[in-house]
Design a protein around this motif. Structure first.
Motif, PDB file in Angstrom:
ATOM      1  N   ASP A  28       1.340  -1.097  -0.250  1.00  0.00           N
ATOM      2  CA  ASP A  28      -0.335   0.382   0.304  1.00  0.00           C
ATOM      3  C   ASP A  28       0.929   1.184  -0.643  1.00  0.00           C
ATOM      4  O   ASP A  28       0.800   1.661   1.257  1.00  0.00           O
ATOM      5  CB  ASP A  28      -0.777   0.319   1.135  1.00  0.00           C
ATOM      6  N   GLY A  29       1.808   1.564  -1.077  1.00  0.00           N
ATOM      7  CA  GLY A  29       2.406   2.107  -1.352  1.00  0.00           C
ATOM      8  C   GLY A  29       3.843   2.214  -0.454  1.00  0.00           C
ATOM      9  O   GLY A  29       3.937   1.071  -0.108  1.00  0.00           O
ATOM     10  N   ASP A  30       4.333   3.415  -0.687  1.00  0.00           N
ATOM     11  CA  ASP A  30       5.323   3.860  -0.206  1.00  0.00           C
ATOM     12  C   ASP A  30       6.184   2.996   1.436  1.00  0.00           C
ATOM     13  O   ASP A  30       5.940   3.142   1.933  1.00  0.00           O
ATOM     14  CB  ASP A  30       6.752   4.878  -0.325  1.00  0.00           C
ATOM     15  N   THR A  31       7.024   2.449   1.412  1.00  0.00           N
ATOM     16  CA  THR A  31       7.301   2.335   2.692  1.00  0.00           C
ATOM     17  C   THR A  31       9.392   2.052   2.569  1.00  0.00           C
ATOM     18  O   THR A  31       9.487   1.674   2.225  1.00  0.00           O
ATOM     19  CB  THR A  31       7.052   0.746   2.746  1.00  0.00           C
ATOM     20  N   GLU A  32       9.057   1.683   4.110  1.00  0.00           N
ATOM     21  CA  GLU A  32      10.968   0.938   4.653  1.00  0.00           C
ATOM     22  C   GLU A  32      10.526   0.401   5.472  1.00  0.00           C
ATOM     23  O   GLU A  32      10.287  -0.478   6.179  1.00  0.00           O
ATOM     24  CB  GLU A  32      11.349   2.599   5.777  1.00  0.00           C
ATOM     25  N   THR A  33      11.621  -0.406   5.685  1.00  0.00           N
ATOM     26  CA  THR A  33      12.119  -2.147   6.127  1.00  0.00           C
ATOM     27  C   THR A  33      13.655  -2.048   6.024  1.00  0.00           C
ATOM     28  O   THR A  33      14.782  -1.408   5.789  1.00  0.00           O
ATOM     29  CB  THR A  33      11.417  -2.835   5.397  1.00  0.00           C
ATOM     30  N   ASP A  34      13.754  -3.239   7.551  1.00  0.00           N
ATOM     31  CA  ASP A  34      15.265  -3.425   7.655  1.00  0.00           C
ATOM     32  C   ASP A  34      15.858  -4.110   6.802  1.00  0.00           C
ATOM     33  O   ASP A  34      16.791  -4.238   5.682  1.00  0.00           O
ATOM     34  CB  ASP A  34      15.520  -3.974   9.264  1.00  0.00           C
ATOM     35  N   VAL A  35      15.103  -4.918   5.879  1.00  0.00           N
ATOM     36  CA  VAL A  35      15.246  -6.305   4.775  1.00  0.00           C
ATOM     37  C   VAL A  35      14.039  -6.299   4.199  1.00  0.00           C
ATOM     38  O   VAL A  35      12.926  -6.288   4.565  1.00  0.00           O
ATOM     39  CB  VAL A  35      16.043  -7.879   4.948  1.00  0.00           C
ATOM     40  N   VAL A  36      13.985  -6.365   2.666  1.00  0.00           N
ATOM     41  CA  VAL A  36      12.775  -6.830   1.775  1.00  0.00           C
ATOM     42  C   VAL A  36      13.769  -7.485   0.838  1.00  0.00           C
ATOM     43  O   VAL A  36      14.604  -8.005   0.458  1.00  0.00           O
ATOM     44  CB  VAL A  36      12.673  -5.218   1.204  1.00  0.00           C
ATOM     45  N   VAL A  37      13.025  -9.167   1.419  1.00  0.00           N
ATOM     46  CA  VAL A  37      13.311 -10.054   0.230  1.00  0.00           C
ATOM     47  C   VAL A  37      12.092 -10.628  -1.489  1.00  0.00           C
ATOM     48  O   VAL A  37      10.955 -10.506  -1.049  1.00  0.00           O
ATOM     49  CB  VAL A  37      12.840 -11.525   1.252  1.00  0.00           C
ATOM     50  N   VAL A  38      12.949 -10.538  -2.407  1.00  0.00           N
ATOM     51  CA  VAL A  38      11.476 -10.713  -3.441  1.00  0.00           C
ATOM     52  C   VAL A  38      11.209 -11.616  -3.263  1.00  0.00           C
ATOM     53  O   VAL A  38      12.428 -12.386  -3.941  1.00  0.00           O
ATOM     54  CB  VAL A  38      12.553  -9.339  -4.034  1.00  0.00           C
ATOM     55  N   GLY A  39      10.519 -12.357  -3.491  1.00  0.00           N
ATOM     56  CA  GLY A  39       9.990 -14.128  -4.149  1.00  0.00           C
ATOM     57  C   GLY A  39       9.591 -14.415  -2.586  1.00  0.00           C
ATOM     58  O   GLY A  39      10.527 -14.477  -1.629  1.00  0.00           O
ATOM     59  N   ALA A  40       8.226 -15.006  -2.258  1.00  0.00           N
ATOM     60  CA  ALA A  40       8.133 -15.748  -1.258  1.00  0.00           C
ATOM     61  C   ALA A  40       8.071 -17.090  -1.338  1.00  0.00           C
ATOM     62  O   ALA A  40       6.851 -17.858  -0.934  1.00  0.00           O
ATOM     63  CB  ALA A  40       6.419 -15.213  -0.296  1.00  0.00           C
ATOM     64  N   GLY A  41       8.554 -18.139  -2.097  1.00  0.00           N
ATOM     65  CA  GLY A  41       8.962 -19.450  -2.159  1.00  0.00           C
ATOM     66  C   GLY A  41       9.879 -19.509  -1.395  1.00  0.00           C
ATOM     67  O   GLY A  41      10.379 -18.520   0.122  1.00  0.00           O
ATOM     68  N   LEU A  42      10.407 -20.666  -1.551  1.00  0.00           N
ATOM     69  CA  LEU A  42      11.196 -21.565   0.333  1.00  0.00           C
ATOM     70  C   LEU A  42      12.976 -20.658   0.201  1.00  0.00           C
ATOM     71  O   LEU A  42      13.090 -20.497   0.693  1.00  0.00           O
ATOM     72  CB  LEU A  42      11.665 -22.684  -0.448  1.00  0.00           C
ATOM     73  N   THR A  43      13.406 -19.846  -0.991  1.00  0.00           N
ATOM     74  CA  THR A  43      14.914 -18.977  -0.435  1.00  0.00           C
ATOM     75  C   THR A  43      14.122 -17.773   0.149  1.00  0.00           C
ATOM     76  O   THR A  43      14.581 -17.577   1.012  1.00  0.00           O
ATOM     77  CB  THR A  43      14.802 -18.458  -2.014  1.00  0.00           C
ATOM     78  N   GLY A  44      12.687 -17.319  -0.462  1.00  0.00           N
ATOM     79  CA  GLY A  44      12.635 -16.085   0.608  1.00  0.00           C
ATOM     80  C   GLY A  44      12.122 -16.743   2.052  1.00  0.00           C
ATOM     81  O   GLY A  44      12.511 -15.639   3.050  1.00  0.00           O
ATOM     82  N   LEU A  45      11.503 -17.594   2.216  1.00  0.00           N
ATOM     83  CA  LEU A  45      10.991 -17.977   3.494  1.00  0.00           C
ATOM     84  C   LEU A  45      12.542 -18.155   4.700  1.00  0.00           C
ATOM     85  O   LEU A  45      12.358 -18.399   5.856  1.00  0.00           O
ATOM     86  CB  LEU A  45       9.570 -18.863   3.573  1.00  0.00           C
ATOM     87  N   TRP A  46      13.049 -19.064   3.885  1.00  0.00           N
ATOM     88  CA  TRP A  46      13.735 -19.782   4.617  1.00  0.00           C
ATOM     89  C   TRP A  46      14.361 -18.581   5.184  1.00  0.00           C
ATOM     90  O   TRP A  46      15.235 -18.775   6.350  1.00  0.00           O
ATOM     91  CB  TRP A  46      14.780 -20.835   3.763  1.00  0.00           C
ATOM     92  N   THR A  47      14.664 -17.214   4.170  1.00  0.00           N
ATOM     93  CA  THR A  47      16.163 -16.037   4.377  1.00  0.00           C
ATOM     94  C   THR A  47      15.210 -15.715   5.767  1.00  0.00           C
ATOM     95  O   THR A  47      16.099 -15.128   6.901  1.00  0.00           O
ATOM     96  CB  THR A  47      15.774 -15.537   3.568  1.00  0.00           C
TER      97      THR A  47
END
Length: 458
Positions: free
Chosen positions: A28-47
């Motif tokens: 919902d619009g621009d945001t900030e975070t510590d870590v953004v993971v692009v992709g919510a497959g197993l690589t992203g979820l394990w990370t």
């Protein structure tokens, strides 16, 4: 068993075995975070899992174009194995013997790690340590199996050369003259693993936005179709879909793999087939096939060989290739004639990411803040876990053995531009299929298979 159906359901069996879930809202619009993971497959979820284990205070945002587990993570063959697409000998040639030995040990440990997390987090994903049996059905295949067992011994991998009678203790297929067995593989239901991990990471504070497509990865930021995410660290966990991102279009080739699944089979059929300890199975043909006995007593069977599409194109229509399903059904009945009248209830497919040198990689560019993992060539169920642990250590600055493994920081060469890329991959696919037919007909090794391996850099 009923009469065969004309057209199986065109969705993964795994998705029919899990309850439907309500997708998360888009960004919902621009945001900030510590870590953004692009992709919510197993690589992203394990990370996300290992990052939050290392530092629960981190704000981790998962950005997914479709829904969690949409890609290979939720469609794969359900092998959690110690396999790598690059051999121990090739690792030694590239990185040295000690590094190769460390990578092979890490892969064996990873299978145990996945099972341990599933047990600790109470993720019911059908994890069963049944191992893998590889069938040899002609002399060239038997020679490859014997060479593989000898190579395993060089890298302290446990595998055993079997005669036909010993193979039959695991699985009973036609024309088997020998084979091998390794314990370093577990059968899983992959989408249940995805769903279980997702529930855990969300319960620990990770955020998920679905229906949000990343348009560009930039230093410390991701531009999406719903706003910009600014972060200290950006993790690219897009595997085959990396080929659709600017700047990464020639990093991997999206190569399709397809699967079929039978109806639940009665005990008398399984008495003829075997696999009573949840073993996974394959054979030593050049064009890979793979199978498992599912938690509800179906036989799920897959293979490579579907067309590569010009320009690394990925489209939903490519997931349904009737000729691929027919080929798999015929191969399955050829292996197990008792399945001739079994109903095939599901057929599905999807792309996996293949780097030019078949060498998976994980890494972090500290200057840009962009980290990555991928190029698993179909061995991602376990490699994603190792990637997640390694990325967590890289991002948190942990000085671990994982960050010194030889795949860390590896950069594969780019694939050739089109149409050379399409022509080369298509020719290699056809040559591999031709090599299998030749070996089956003549009983002699095909020189084409060696040529294909050389051309593809395997």
């Amino acid at each position: 068993m009923g009469a065969p159906v004309t057209v199986p359901r065109g969705v993964p069996l795994w998705s029919d075995q899990v309850p439907a879930r309500v997708p998360s809202d888009p960004l919902d619009g621009d945001t900030e975070t510590d870590v953004v993971v692009v992709g919510a497959g197993l690589t992203g979820l394990w990370t996300a899992y290992y990052l939050l284990e290392a530092d629960p205070s981190l704000d981790v945002l998962l950005v997914e174009a479709h829904e969690a587990g949409f890609g290979a993570s939720g469609r794969n063959g359900g092998w959690c194995s110690a396999l790598l697409p690059v051999s121990g000998d090739e690792l030694a040639h590239r990185h040295g013997r000690d590094s190769a030995r460390a990578m092979r040990a890490a892969m064996r440990d990873t299978v145990v790690e996945v099972g341990g997390v599933a047990a600790a987090e109470q993720i019911d994903c059908g994890f069963a340590f049944g191992g893998t049996v590889t069938l040899a059905r002609n002399r060239p295949q038997l020679e490859r199996v014997a060479e593989g067992v000898a190579a395993d011994a060089r890298w302290e991998d446990e595998s055993h050369l079997l005669d036909a009678e010993a193979v039959a203790e695991h699985v009973r297929a036609t024309d088997v003259i020998g084979g091998s067995y390794t314990p370093d593989c577990a059968r899983i239901q992959p989408l249940q693993l995805v769903r279980g991990l997702l529930e855990v990471v969300l319960s620990r504070g990770a955020r998920l936005v679905e229906g949000t497509r990343a348009l560009r990865l930039s230093p410390r930021a991701v531009v999406t179709d719903h706003g910009i995410v600014r972060a200290r660290w950006v993790v690219r966990a897009t595997e085959a879909w990396s080929a659709q991102l600017p700047g990464y279009r020639r990093d991997v080739a999206p190569v399709y793999s397809h699967m079929v699944a039978t109806e639940p089979l009665p005990p008398e059929v399984w008495a003829e087939i075997g696999l009573d300890r949840a073993q996974t199975f394959t054979d030593a043909r050049n064009l890979i096939v793979y199978g498992q006995r599912t938690t509800d007593d179906r036989l799920a069977f897959g293979g490579r060989g579907a067309p590569y599409h010009l320009g690394s194109s990925i489209e939903p229509a490519y997931d349904q290739v009737r000729s691929a399903a027919v080929h798999l059904e015929r191969a399955l009945v050829d292996l197990f004639p008792v399945l001739e009248h079994a109903e095939v209830t599901h057929h599905w497919g999807g792309p996996l990411g293949v780097p030019r040198d078949w060498h998976p990689s994980v890494g972090l560019d500290v200057e840009t803040g962009i980290a990555w993992a991928g190029g698993y060539v179909g061995d991602g169920v376990s490699l994603t876990n190792l990637a997640g642990r390694t990325l967590a250590d890289l991002l948190t600055g942990a000085d671990s053995e994982l960050v010194r493994l030889p795949w860390v920081g590896h950069r594969s060469p780019a694939w050739e531009p089109e149409p050379v890329r399409w022509a080369g991959i298509t020719a290699a696919r056809r040559a591999t299929a031709w090599a299998d037919r030749t070996e089956s007909r003549t009983g002699h090794p095909s020189r084409l298979s060696d040529l294909v391996n050389h051309v593809l850099g395997r």
